[in-house]
Design an enzyme around this catalytic site. Structure first.
Site, short mmCIF file in Angstrom:
data_model
loop_
_atom_site.label_atom_id
_atom_site.label_comp_id
_atom_site.label_asym_id
_atom_site.label_seq_id
_atom_site.Cartn_x
_atom_site.Cartn_y
_atom_site.Cartn_z
N ASP A 35 0.83 -1.37 -0.17
CA ASP A 35 0.07 0.29 0.00
C ASP A 35 1.42 1.41 0.20
O ASP A 35 1.87 1.18 0.56
CB ASP A 35 -0.94 -0.10 1.20
CG ASP A 35 -2.17 0.96 1.12
OD1 ASP A 35 -2.51 1.46 -0.31
OD2 ASP A 35 -2.48 1.27 2.52
N HIS A 52 3.27 3.22 -8.91
CA HIS A 52 3.60 1.34 -9.18
C HIS A 52 4.29 0.82 -9.42
O HIS A 52 4.48 -0.12 -9.50
CB HIS A 52 2.02 1.01 -10.12
CG HIS A 52 0.33 2.20 -9.91
ND1 HIS A 52 0.27 1.58 -8.00
CD2 HIS A 52 -0.09 2.42 -10.04
CE1 HIS A 52 -1.13 1.94 -7.71
NE2 HIS A 52 -1.22 2.71 -8.53
N LEU A 149 10.68 -20.88 -3.93
CA LEU A 149 10.35 -20.03 -3.05
C LEU A 149 8.88 -19.92 -4.01
O LEU A 149 8.91 -19.80 -5.16
CB LEU A 149 11.32 -18.69 -3.18
CG LEU A 149 10.61 -17.48 -3.12
CD1 LEU A 149 10.08 -17.78 -1.27
CD2 LEU A 149 10.32 -16.69 -3.47
#
Length: 300
Positions: A35, A52, A149
Site C-alpha cells: 500500500d 506503481h 520459493l
C-alpha cells in the site's frame, strides 16, 4: 526490471540478517499488502503508474530479501477487484504494467528456475483482459515445477470473491461426486485459491493503514500482523527485518492457538470423512480442472 533484484547488501545488513536467522524462527510464509504507491507518486510529483512501477521494483527487492533470509512463500496483494472502480486510465495503466512485468517474467524463466521460484496468481483471472489472462496463465505454467520459493500474486482478488468461488466450485463439481455429509468448513478451505499454501505466518502492510482490505480473511486467523507507516516504494531492508523481528517477538503468543486450530481442523476432517477416497478424488479433479483452465487460457 527483473522479478528478483540483484540487491547489494551492506556489511551491516549482512550481519543483521545472519543474526536474525541465528537467534529466532524465520516465518515460512509472509504476505505483503503493498500500500502507498499512489501517495508516493503524489509526494514525488510523478505519474500514478510510475508510482506503481516503483512499487514493483521494491517487490523485486523484497523477493531477494525473502530468498536470502529463508522465507519459503510470499503472497502479495497486487490488484483488488475493488480497483476496477478506479478511473479507466489508472486501471488500464495497471494492466499495461502487469502486461510488461508478466512478459518480462516469460523472458527470464531461466533466472526464476535458477532461484526455484514458482509464480501462482490467486484471484478471478477471468475478469482480466484476454491477453493478460494468457500472460498470467503462461507464467504460472512455465514455473510450475519450481519449489524453492512460492510467489502468490493476488490479482483480481478479494477474500469475499475467493470464498464465493469456492462455494461455486463445490456446487458446480460436487453435485455428483460428493455426499451431503462431505460438505464442511475443511472442504471449503480446500477449495480456496490458496489450497496448496499454508496460512501466512506474518502479514506486513505499509502506508500506515491498519486494515486488511478484504485480503485473505479466511487464512489470517493465526497470523502475526505488522503495520508500518512507510509507503511501499520506500520500504527498506531494515523495515523488512523489523517485521521479521516483530514476528519472532509475537509468534509465541499464538502457538497455543495454532495448535488448537490444527487439532480442530484434523478432528473436523476426520468427522466429515475428509480423507475418504470420494473427497480426495473430488479435490484432485479440482486441481486438474484448474490446470486445464490455465492451459486453455495460455493457448488462446
Amino acid at each position: 526490471m527483473s522479478w528478483v533484484s540483484d540487491y547489494k547488501y551492506t556489511w551491516t545488513e549482512r550481519i543483521a540478517m545472519r543474526t536474525l536467522r541465528a537467534c529466532g524462527h524465520i516465518p515460512h510464509h509472509v504476505a505483503f499488502v503493498m500500500d502507498g504507491n499512489r501517495r508516493f507518486a503524489r509526494s514525488q510529483q510523478i505519474d500514478k503508474i510510475e508510482g506503481h512501477s516503483r512499487g514493483f521494483e521494491k517487490l523485486a527487492d523484497c523477493l531477494r530479501w525473502c530468498l536470502d533470509v529463508g522465507v519459503r512463500e510470499v503472497t502479495t496483494f497486487a490488484f483488488s477487484i475493488e480497483n476496477f472502480k478506479r478511473s479507466n486510465e489508472e486501471v488500464e495503466g495497471l494492466f499495461n504494467l502487469a502486461r510488461e512485468k508478466f512478459a518480462r517474467l516469460l523472458e527470464e524463466t531461466a533466472r526464476l528456475d535458477e532461484h526455484g521460484i514458482r509464480i501462482r496468481v490467486i484471484g478471478n483471472i477471468e475478469l482480466l483482459p484476454l491477453d493478460l489472462q494468457k500472460l498470467v496463465a503462461s507464467a504460472m505454467l512455465s514455473t510450475e515445477r519450481n519449489d524453492k520459493l512460492f510467489l502468490n500474486v493476488a490479482f483480481a482478488y478479494t477474500s469475499r470473491d475467493e470464498i464465493t468461488q469456492a462455494v461455486e466450485t463445490i456446487l458446480r463439481h460436487g453435485s455428483q461426486d460428493l455426499a451431503g455429509e462431505d460438505i464442511s468448513e475443511r472442504l471449503l478451505e480446500e477449495c480456496l485459491y490458496t489450497r496448496h499454501s499454508p496460512p501466512p505466518d506474518l502479514v506486513f502492510r505499509t502506508s500506515g493503514e491498519t486494515r486488511l482490505s478484504d485480503f485473505m480473511m479466511w487464512q489470517l486467523s493465526t497470523s502475526v500482523l505488522y503495520f508500518s507507516n512507510v509507503l511501499w516504494p520506500q520500504i527498506t531492508f531494515w523495515h523488512f527485518l523489523a517485521s521479521i523481528l516483530a514476528y519472532q517477538r509475537d509468534r509465541w503468543q499464538l502457538d497455543d492457538f495454532r495448535r488448537a486450530e490444527r487439532m480442530q481442523s484434523y478432528q473436523l476432517a476426520k468427522a466429515t470423512d475428509f480423507y475418504s477416497e470420494r473427497v480426495q478424488k473430488f479435490l484432485t479433479t479440482i486441481d486438474e480442472d484448474r490446470r486445464k483452465l490455465l492451459v486453455r487460457l495460455a493457448a488462446n
